[in-house]
Design an enzyme around this catalytic site. Structure first.
Site, mmCIF file in Angstrom:
data_model
loop_
_atom_site.group_PDB
_atom_site.id
_atom_site.type_symbol
_atom_site.label_atom_id
_atom_site.label_comp_id
_atom_site.label_asym_id
_atom_site.label_seq_id
_atom_site.Cartn_x
_atom_site.Cartn_y
_atom_site.Cartn_z
ATOM 1 N N SER A 717 0.961 -1.195 0.034
ATOM 2 C CA SER A 717 -0.011 0.038 -0.025
ATOM 3 C C SER A 717 0.838 1.307 0.029
ATOM 4 O O SER A 717 1.986 1.220 0.370
ATOM 5 C CB SER A 717 -0.861 0.026 1.151
ATOM 6 O OG SER A 717 -0.288 0.037 2.427
ATOM 7 N N GLY A 718 0.428 2.462 -0.728
ATOM 8 C CA GLY A 718 1.090 3.563 -0.651
ATOM 9 C C GLY A 718 0.248 4.800 -0.311
ATOM 10 O O GLY A 718 -0.763 4.625 0.373
ATOM 11 N N THR A 722 -4.060 1.083 -2.669
ATOM 12 C CA THR A 722 -3.288 -0.220 -2.366
ATOM 13 C C THR A 722 -3.172 -1.149 -3.771
ATOM 14 O O THR A 722 -3.979 -0.853 -4.403
ATOM 15 C CB THR A 722 -4.377 -1.202 -1.481
ATOM 16 O OG1 THR A 722 -4.779 -0.337 -0.307
ATOM 17 C CG2 THR A 722 -3.992 -2.477 -1.004
ATOM 18 N N VAL A 723 -1.928 -1.813 -3.749
ATOM 19 C CA VAL A 723 -1.657 -2.723 -4.898
ATOM 20 C C VAL A 723 -2.149 -4.232 -4.601
ATOM 21 O O VAL A 723 -1.571 -4.582 -3.633
ATOM 22 C CB VAL A 723 -0.218 -2.622 -5.045
ATOM 23 C CG1 VAL A 723 0.202 -3.493 -6.465
ATOM 24 C CG2 VAL A 723 0.032 -1.113 -5.602
ATOM 25 N N GLN A 788 0.521 -5.012 -15.907
ATOM 26 C CA GLN A 788 1.069 -6.208 -16.199
ATOM 27 C C GLN A 788 1.923 -6.548 -14.708
ATOM 28 O O GLN A 788 2.370 -5.764 -14.415
ATOM 29 C CB GLN A 788 1.775 -6.542 -17.360
ATOM 30 C CG GLN A 788 2.431 -7.825 -17.874
ATOM 31 C CD GLN A 788 3.107 -8.056 -18.947
ATOM 32 O OE1 GLN A 788 2.984 -7.314 -20.079
ATOM 33 N NE2 GLN A 788 3.628 -9.236 -19.243
ATOM 34 N N TYR A 789 1.596 -7.833 -14.354
ATOM 35 C CA TYR A 789 2.328 -8.285 -13.244
ATOM 36 C C TYR A 789 3.629 -8.756 -13.601
ATOM 37 O O TYR A 789 3.950 -9.454 -14.455
ATOM 38 C CB TYR A 789 1.591 -9.449 -12.547
ATOM 39 C CG TYR A 789 2.443 -9.998 -11.569
ATOM 40 C CD1 TYR A 789 2.355 -9.413 -10.267
ATOM 41 C CD2 TYR A 789 2.609 -11.504 -11.439
ATOM 42 C CE1 TYR A 789 2.900 -9.831 -9.068
ATOM 43 C CE2 TYR A 789 3.334 -11.901 -10.400
ATOM 44 C CZ TYR A 789 3.417 -11.266 -9.265
ATOM 45 O OH TYR A 789 4.159 -11.695 -8.229
ATOM 46 N N ASN A 834 6.558 10.780 -7.777
ATOM 47 C CA ASN A 834 6.920 9.765 -6.801
ATOM 48 C C ASN A 834 8.066 8.802 -7.115
ATOM 49 O O ASN A 834 7.887 7.458 -7.126
ATOM 50 C CB ASN A 834 5.538 8.933 -6.121
ATOM 51 C CG ASN A 834 5.985 8.338 -5.090
ATOM 52 O OD1 ASN A 834 7.048 8.197 -4.228
ATOM 53 N ND2 ASN A 834 4.930 7.238 -4.508
ATOM 54 N N LEU A 835 9.087 9.348 -7.756
ATOM 55 C CA LEU A 835 9.852 8.439 -8.403
ATOM 56 C C LEU A 835 10.954 8.078 -7.361
ATOM 57 O O LEU A 835 11.358 8.818 -6.563
ATOM 58 C CB LEU A 835 10.736 9.308 -9.456
ATOM 59 C CG LEU A 835 11.890 8.459 -10.241
ATOM 60 C CD1 LEU A 835 11.450 7.112 -10.989
ATOM 61 C CD2 LEU A 835 12.708 9.218 -11.112
#
Length: 1342
Positions: A717-718, A722-723, A788-789, A834-835
């Site tokens: 999560s960021g 959430t990813v 893509q994962y 957010n690099l």
């Protein structure tokens, strides 16, 4: 109202269960439990029935039809075939009840305690409307309950039905009276048994017509026409698959007495093991998995667990398991943030059966003695026993008042943990004071106080606390956490014998007796200390584990003189009390236990060992032979050898054919999946423009439906969401494509993502080899972005895990690829914001892609502001203008790019480690930056430093950065020096592989989803190279000399931008040929090196940084309004011109020697052409870093690797170091700083001082030095150093260990011009800006 609520709940359950398929594709719907209660009028009742039972086949519950009008169309009930509960028909006016397909009423619930069918009062006294026919022509089975049909004035033919043929229970009550009298007779073909006057209304008899041999139903009068015993409601044949309905359960069309059990007996292990083919009882159907709104209780699907069980999640399956005591129950505490300030008589009942207190517990005098002001009576002390179930308090425990007759706190005898998440007063998590009658604490189970201090004071009778070893209870350091005073003196307690029991260890005790020990001296049993366990005598026999006594298994035979068992299992007994089945002691041998291939039967032999019966014994046995079988004797059918051989051959042929067909089918599906996956990953969609005047844009992303996406697990999560790892199942396809799903939510709730915006389309149209392409998006209440994962994960984790296998070539290539990806985003107007290395993913070990771009612009403006209270804001990666003014541009991304490259070169170190985030902006304002990584030469480091310029217009562009890293990647050992550690006498081993074969297989194949991701490599035309070559180090990297390092590791620190003597020291050591490199700049404070695992912990704002927001707001209020200089102004162009003017023309784009992935290979430039270092962005000079001005107005950057230039000759070389006016690193001295004016200073060469004991072979140069012809032995052009009177920057001396200073060199000292003031770092101080930027020589102050 209660009935209405029940209807709403059941309607919701119906909507969840509707359309689900169980058993033979039966449409299941929930029943009702309202009885004769109704809500609303007849029309409302009809609508409720229609919503519940339209197209329903199996009613899971009761079918209740009450108060329905005469004109209601009930034809939607004709599909119902089974009702698990009862059928209630009352107070209706319709003429016919159309249930022609109802076959079975199970009667699991009965009306009025005894009736499965209840029909009453179905007429209207004021009209002729009434119920006239029950069309139950297929009803042949009522498994439980009786029949009640009474007072239906117009209902006919009910007395003609043979109810005993339908009702299974012979003792069930059947009441049929006071119904219609003037009824027509049955049709002649019905033989007096009918549901209506027509020939199609005859009753179907399935019991009374059967032959005596039949035990239940039949499908004809002959003895061979009996239904299977598991049939209910009749059948069409003798098999269990020919039943109209099942007596017990329907398992895939076959009627069975029970569903496949979750445990089966294993003959090899002699244990019950999980059955891979288990099914669960859902009504009368066996299902492989329960519906999502049900849980598994043993073998059944239930809506909720019983009171003595709790719901747990095991391998994704929700199950009910015994609680082993009280089931977990969390209760709200008292104190700050709670509704109650103390425990009192008004809230004490709310703590019944609580095992966890969410918050605090306060016991104050107003709670125990009552509060007359709030009319709260005194608390009954006996009610305090409700706290005996409490095991954990997440906050603090505060006891300032206690009943006089209670001398300890034994009501908390089961309390194990005090969390200390919230603390009382001055940080106390346990506070006990002014309890005059308490003699001992009594916290016998307390094992941990996670945080906070302990305060025990003014308890005049309190003893035993002196003996406690608090270090065993407190987590973390114990210094200054104990405040225990003014209790009863130790000598008085000892004099009265109030000391710990002798069985207690030296850890102390909570009170008197062996049950209050903090730990035991010998053994413990159930929390009570004992001298020994019952090893050889006593009941029950025991064994010991970690000084704790445990009972042996009940099936172990107690032994005399030797140990009975050595563990708790049934296979650890020395001798069995009854029987032994394999290694396990059992009370009886298996008899009918379900195995993998059927029931298992065994018999005990003379040694009480369980032996298997003959394979043809179906009811048990008393010996191993066939004649020892119990029950009927089976007739064996002899088989000849020829028949057996033919059977085996035929079986083998069938098996081979099945295997071949299966393989061909699998291969065909695999090829289809590959093609489909390639088609979906490559093909985009043309989305209509939002404005009709615009042209349709080719958008590579798709618009997904929520049904096409399935989330499997959370990856992280960021800041913005959430990813999840998930799969994309295209509509109408069977393939599963692995994807990453990022769920973005607007925390303010002001924005909905229902519509597709231009920015979403812009993100979807991006496609580049070094950015993670957006496959699609799914609008809704929360936006789901689908990419893509990539199973290799983030670049940050990769460099941390494989730092020993990473070479300079790979690191520089990654820098090229990230810069190219960011340049592509810049060309398309996309600011990343957010690099960081954690947001760069690995597509393969040699190719990286930038991810997580464009997400911030999807949220409303207020959500994009920098919030220091946000737990995951990447402060340490942000440019100063972004931190202070919330300004995000492509040049602020350049700053983040510099930090990202620094992370790579330090192998994943955390920037500014050890610093609080509130200190970072002030540190950057003072001119300090991250330190030079140990593997980097000054060329690479100066590129990073340029990215961290205060003035955003001076920072390089991503195009320049890509060119610069491309140039450096052609000769990696020249710019990055990686030294491998090896001890004496240890031969250097082979280079470690970056990834295991398993991980490489994950890149190509995702076994969980049955997909071959090798297709991705084919699409991208990636070269099939081994991982060893991808991660290998260039030749010579291991043997390059390394310089001495500072005592304070700079890899995790920062560097002040105003170290005047850094370049001089480096030049001197490099020119003199010394093997010792110049010391790296260090920070003002030692900082431990560390790295954290998640995005939320790597340099992000935490709750403890609240003061930073106040600092920033003050800084903003004082800052002057300034218009930032545009990128196109004269200063910017002059600097860009100086950076990009080539001396030697670069090769054309078509001849550039790098692959499609930006992977530059070394030694690829033309042999006859010298490589140019001035045609790309070069390392900034120290004078530029330090904020001084160049003599030449047109050149504002000084190249570190100089060529021979036709310029006026340098001033003569001074004869001594004193004349130079340089200041060198003061080895071992304190740190000091000075700040001067911003006058420009000329460049002077550095004298070369030879060092004793050095040889030319030990020398290693970072720069490409060319002869300058300036002075004796001077083949190196010194970097600009200013005399003391001309310096406009701070100088800092770094600590260095003894032995690193050449003994014969004498250093000159410079006097500081003035001390650094607080205003020097403020944004509203012009001197600060002019001292740190790089203006032209004629720039005017503002």
């Amino acid at each position: 109202m209660r009935a209405n609520d029940a209807l709403q709940v059941l309607g919701l359950l119906f909507s969840l269960a509707r359309g689900s398929e169980v058993g033979n594709s039966q449409a299941v719907c929930p029943g009702t439990l309202n009885g004769l209660s109704v809500t609303g009028d007849a029309e409302n009742q009809y609508q409720t029935l229609y919503k519940l039972y339209e197209r329903c086949e199996v009613v899971m519950g009761n079918l209740e039809i009450v108060l329905t009008g005469h004109n209601a169309d009930l034809s939607f009930l004709q599909w119902i075939r089974e009702v698990t509960g009862y059928v209630l028909v009352a107070m209706n006016e319709f003429s016919t009840l159309p249930l022609p397909n109802l076959r079975v009423v199970r009667g699991t619930q009965v009306y009025d305690g005894k009736f499965a069918i209840f029909v009453m009062l179905n007429y209207n006294t004021n009209s002729s409307h009434a119920l006239r026919q029950l069309r139950l022509t297929q009803l042949t089975e009522i498994l439980s309950g009786g029949v009640y049909i009474e007072k239906n004035d117009k209902l006919c033919h009910m007395d003609t039905i043979d109810w005993r043929d339908i009702v299974r229970d012979r003792d069930a009550e059947i009441v049929v009276k006071d119904n219609g009298r003037s009824c027509p007779p049955c049709h002649e073909v019905c033989k007096g048994r009918c549901w209506g006057p027509g020939s199609e209304d005859c009753q179907t008899l399935t019991k009374t017509i059967c032959a005596p041999q039949c035990n239940g139903h039949c499908f004809g009068p002959n003895p061979n026409q009996c239904c299977h015993d598991e049939c209910a409601g009749g059948c069409s044949g003798p098999q269990d698959t020919d039943c109209f309905a099942c007596r017990h359960f329907n398992d895939s069309g076959a009627c069975v007495p029970r569903c496949p059990q979750p445990l089966v007996y294993n003959k090899l292990t002699f244990q019950l093991e999980p059955n891979p083919h288990t099914k669960y009882q859902y009504g009368g159907v066996c299902v492989a998995s329960c519906p999502h709104n049900f849980v598994v209780d043993q073998t059944s699907c239930v809506r909720a667990c019983p009171p003595d069980k709790m719901e747990v999640d095991k391998n994704g399956l929700k199950m009910c398991e015994p609680c082993g005591g009280l089931c977990p129950k969390a209760c709200e505490g008292t104190g700050s943030g709670s509704r109650f300030q103390t425990v009192d008589s008004s809230n004490i009942d709310g703590f019944v059966n609580c095992t966890k207190i969410l918050g605090n517990l306060d016991f104050l005098i107003t709670g125990l003695n009552g509060d007359p002001w709030h009319k709260i009576p005194a608390l009954d002390p006996e009610k305090l026993n409700v706290f005996r179930t409490v095991r954990e308090i997440t906050g603090y425990l505060n006891i300032q008042s206690w009943p006089p007759h209670m001398h300890n706190f034994s009501v908390f005898s089961n309390l194990t943990t005090i969390g200390g998440r919230s603390l009382y007063n001055r940080g106390f998590s346990l506070l006990i004071m002014k309890n005059l009658n308490v003699t001992s604490l009594g916290f016998r189970s307390l094992k941990e106080i996670s945080a906070g201090r302990i305060y025990i004071s003014a308890n005049r009778q309190l003893c035993y606390h002196h003996s406690l070893n608090w270090t065993k209870v407190l987590r973390g350091p114990t210094e200054e956490r104990l405040d225990i005073k003014h209790n009863r003196p130790r000598r008085d307690c000892v004099a009265e014998g109030k000391v710990c029991d002798p069985l207690c260890s030296s850890g102390g005790c909570w009170g008197p007796g062996p049950g209050q020990c903090l730990s035991c001296r010998n053994y413990s049993r159930g929390g009570v200390c004992v001298t020994h366990c019952n090893f050889l005598n006593g009941e029950p026999r025991e064994f010991a584990h970690e000084a704790e006594c445990f009972s042996c298994h009940p099936e172990c035979q107690p032994m005399e003189g030797t140990a009975t068992c050595n563990g708790s299992g049934s296979d650890t007994c020395a001798q069995c009390a009854h029987f032994r089945d394999g290694p396990h002691c059992v009370s009886s041998c298996p008899h009918g236990v379900l195995g993998a291939k059927g029931p298992i039967y065994k018999y005990p032999d003379v040694q009480n060992e369980c032996r298997p019966c003959h394979e043809n014994c179906t009811q048990g046995c008393k010996g191993p032979e066939l004649q020892d079988c119990l029950g009927q004797t089976l007739v064996l059918i002899g088989k000849t050898h020829l028949t057996m051989a033919l059977t085996v051959i035929a079986g083998l042929v069938v098996i081979f054919m099945m295997l071949g067909g299966t393989f061909l089918y699998w291969r065909g599906r695999r090829i289809q999946n590959k093609r489909a996956m390639r088609r979906y990953l490559e093909r985009g969609e043309s989305i209509e423009p939002l404005d009709p005047s615009e042209k349709a844009n080719k958008v590579l992303a798709r618009i997904f439906k929520e049904t096409e996406l399935r989330k499997l697990k959370v990856l992280g999560s960021g800041v913005f969401g959430t990813v999840h790892k998930g799969v994309w199942i295209p509509e109408g396809e069977s393939i599963k494509i692995p994807v990453c799903i990022k769920v973005i939510e607007d925390k303010s709730g002001r924005q909905s993502f229902q519509a597709v915006t231009d920015h979403m389309l812009a993100i979807g149209s991006l496609d580049h080899a070094h950015i993670v392409r957006l496959l699609g998006l799914c609008p809704g209440s929360s936006l789901q972005l689908v990419t893509q994962y990539l199973p290799l994960g983030s670049l940050l984790d990769h460099v941390r895990q494989h730092r020993g296998a990473l070479g300079p070539q790979l690191l520089l290539n990654w820098g090229v690829q990230i810069a190219k990806g960011m340049y592509y985003l810049e060309e398309h107007g996309m600011v990343h914001r957010n690099l960081a290395a954690r947001n760069v993913l690995l597509k393969s070990p040699s190719q990286v892609q930038v991810a997580d771009f464009g997400v911030a612009d999807l949220l409303p403006p207020d959500d994009k502001q920098l919030l220091y209270s946000e737990a995951k804001t990447p402060i340490k990666w942000m440019a100063l203008e972004s931190i202070h003014f919330g300004k995000y541009t492509h040049q602020s991304d350049v700053w983040s790019y510099g930090v990202t490259v620094w992370e790579l070169m330090t192998f994943g170190a955390e920037p500014y480690a050890g610093l609080r985030l509130a200190e970072v902006p002030d540190l950057l304002e003072k001119g300090e930056r991250l330190a030079q990584p140990q593997i980097c030469t000054i060329d690479v480091y100066m590129v990073m430093v340029k990215c961290w310029m205060i003035d955003e217009n001076i920072r390089p562009t991503f195009k320049e950065l890509a060119n610069e890293f491309t140039r450096m990647a052609r000769d990696p050992p020249r710019y990055l020096v990686i030294k491998r550690e090896s001890g004496p006498g240890i031969a250097p081993g082979p280079e470690p592989h970056g990834l295991t074969n398993k991980k490489l297989e994950e890149v190509e194949l995702e076994p969980e989803l049955d997909l071959d991701l090798d297709l991705e490599a084919e699409e991208d035309n990636l070269a099939t190279t081994t991982l060893g070559s991808a991660l290998s180090l260039p030749v010579g990297t291991l043997n390059r000399p390394r310089g001495s390092q500072s005592l304070l590791s700079p890899s995790s620190g920062y560097m002040p931008m105003n170290q005047g003597n850094l370049g001089e020291s480096c030049q001197e050591s490099a020119v003199s040929g010394s093997s010792e490199r110049c010391p790296r700049p260090v920070s003002l404070h030692p900082m431990p090196r560390g790295c954290l695992a998640s995005e939320s912990s790597e340099g992000h704002v935490t709750g403890s940084e609240a003061e930073l927001q106040e600092k920033v707001s003050m800084c903003r209020s004082r800052s002057r309004s300034r218009s930032p200089r545009p990128r196109g102004d004269s200063a910017y162009h002059s600097q860009r011109h100086s950076l990009l003017t080539p001396v030697t023309p670069l090769s054309p784009p078509g001849l550039e020697e790098e692959d499609v992935n930006g992977y530059v290979m070394p030694d690829t430039h033309l042999k006859g052409t010298p490589s140019s270092r001035e045609g790309t962005l070069s390392s900034v000079g120290l004078s530029s870093v330090l904020g001084t001005e160049e003599e030449d107005e047109d050149e504002e950057y000084e190249y570190m690797n100089r060529r021979r230039r036709h310029s006026p000759p340098h001033p003569p070389r001074p004869s001594s170091l004193e004349e130079l006016g340089y200041e060198y690193m003061d080895v071992g001295s304190d740190l000091s700083a000075s700040l001067g004016s911003t006058q420009s200073c000329p460049l002077h060469p550095v004298p070369i001082m030879p060092t004793a004991g050095t040889t030319p072979d030990e020398d290693y140069e970072y720069m490409n030095r060319q002869r300058d012809g300036g002075g004796p032995g001077g083949d190196y052009a010194a970097m600009g150093a200013c005399p003391a009177s001309e310096q406009g920057y701070e100088e800092m001396r770094a600590f260095q260990g003894p032995g690193h200073q050449a003994p014969h060199v004498h250093y000159a000292r410079l006097k500081t011009l003035r001390s650094l003031e607080a205003t020097d770092s403020a944004f509203d101080n012009p001197d600060y800006w002019h001292s740190r930027l790089f203006p032209k020589a004629n720039a005017q102050r503002t």
